[in-house]
Design a protein around this motif. Sequence first.
Motif, PDB file in Angstrom:
ATOM      1  N   GLY A 103      -4.476   6.605  -2.448  1.00 58.38           N
ATOM      2  CA  GLY A 103      -3.981   7.472  -1.304  1.00 58.38           C
ATOM      3  C   GLY A 103      -2.987   8.070  -1.017  1.00 58.38           C
ATOM      4  O   GLY A 103      -2.406   8.503   0.026  1.00 58.38           O
ATOM      5  N   GLU A 104      -1.934   7.965  -2.282  1.00 59.10           N
ATOM      6  CA  GLU A 104      -0.968   9.275  -2.627  1.00 59.10           C
ATOM      7  C   GLU A 104      -1.578  11.326  -3.804  1.00 59.10           C
ATOM      8  O   GLU A 104      -0.820  11.801  -3.030  1.00 59.10           O
ATOM      9  CB  GLU A 104       0.315   9.105  -3.665  1.00 59.10           C
ATOM     10  N   PRO A 106       0.643  -1.358  -0.130  1.00 62.52           N
ATOM     11  CA  PRO A 106       0.061   0.065  -0.039  1.00 62.52           C
ATOM     12  C   PRO A 106       1.046   1.064   0.326  1.00 62.52           C
ATOM     13  O   PRO A 106       1.948   1.243   1.081  1.00 62.52           O
ATOM     14  CB  PRO A 106      -0.709   0.230   1.125  1.00 62.52           C
ATOM     15  N   ARG A 107       0.285   2.223  -0.954  1.00 65.59           N
ATOM     16  CA  ARG A 107       0.948   3.798  -0.952  1.00 65.59           C
ATOM     17  C   ARG A 107       0.351   4.855  -0.585  1.00 65.59           C
ATOM     18  O   ARG A 107      -0.646   4.742  -1.364  1.00 65.59           O
ATOM     19  CB  ARG A 107       2.144   3.596  -1.633  1.00 65.59           C
ATOM     20  N   GLY A 108       0.833   5.327   0.112  1.00 65.54           N
ATOM     21  CA  GLY A 108       0.109   7.154   1.195  1.00 65.54           C
ATOM     22  C   GLY A 108      -0.916   6.422   1.844  1.00 65.54           C
ATOM     23  O   GLY A 108      -1.102   5.716   2.429  1.00 65.54           O
ATOM     24  N   THR A 109      -1.013   7.952   2.293  1.00 65.51           N
ATOM     25  CA  THR A 109      -2.255   7.899   3.345  1.00 65.51           C
ATOM     26  C   THR A 109      -3.675   8.515   3.629  1.00 65.51           C
ATOM     27  O   THR A 109      -3.728   8.657   4.832  1.00 65.51           O
ATOM     28  CB  THR A 109      -1.459   8.385   4.559  1.00 65.51           C
ATOM     29  N   PRO A 120      -5.284   2.749  -0.520  1.00 63.69           N
ATOM     30  CA  PRO A 120      -3.588   3.267  -0.654  1.00 63.69           C
ATOM     31  C   PRO A 120      -3.214   2.459  -1.704  1.00 63.69           C
ATOM     32  O   PRO A 120      -1.972   1.861  -1.792  1.00 63.69           O
ATOM     33  CB  PRO A 120      -3.292   2.835   0.973  1.00 63.69           C
TER      34      PRO A 120
END
Length: 214
Positions: free
Chosen positions: A179-180, A157-160, A167
């Motif tokens: 998520g980014e 998963p990437r980003g919050t 993500p």
Amino acid sequence: MRKLDDKTLVVASHNAGKIREIRDLIGPLGFEAKSAADLNFVEPEETGTTFEENATIKALASARASGLPALSDDSGLAIEALDGAPGVYTANWAEREDGSRDFAMAMEKVEKALKEKGAMTPESRTARFVSVLCLAWPDGHVELFRGEVEGQVVWPPRGTSGFGYDPVFQPKGYDTTFGEMTAEEKHGWKPGDASALSHRARAFKLFAETCLGA
Ligand code: IMP
């Protein structure tokens, strides 16, 4: 198609991420939007087998309880290699035994299911997010709008930013996940724009054009 004349409506949701996004989208159009959560409405059981059925159940419940028009969203992630799962059951994949929701766990489940299918290349991980918005009036009239966005499931998963499965979803033609992205980038739409990015913003654009003339 029935037009929406009131400037007050209920966002028929208890999901904080969705409520925030719908408020973002509707705010510039001059609406005041209370949510079903703010009004302490009971969350209806989603007994339908399609996004359209579940969106209708939620919107009608809030419209009847409030006496105001109500806008719901039923949405989910449909993954091709998993024959469209989790689909209408996207929220259920995040459910813990105590009834709470854990999206880190849900994203792990998706990854495990894709691994079991041997779907490890980007081409084998195509997916779409679907959003069906339902606008219901207290007299039982409903209008439905569907938006979809294609992309792929990425791991890790990437980003919050955002919520839910954002993500792990990278829309087609982008190298960032939802998520980014900022909320503005994820929607990719404001009133008058010719196109939108997210499934929810695409459905919302149809709603705004049809029911608000925006
Ligand atoms: P439901 O519409 O309440 O049945 O739940 C849909 C589920 O799909 C939510 O729990 C979210 O986790 C997921 N979902 C829907 N839209 C999005 C989105 O824009 N980003 C991330 N997850 C989403």
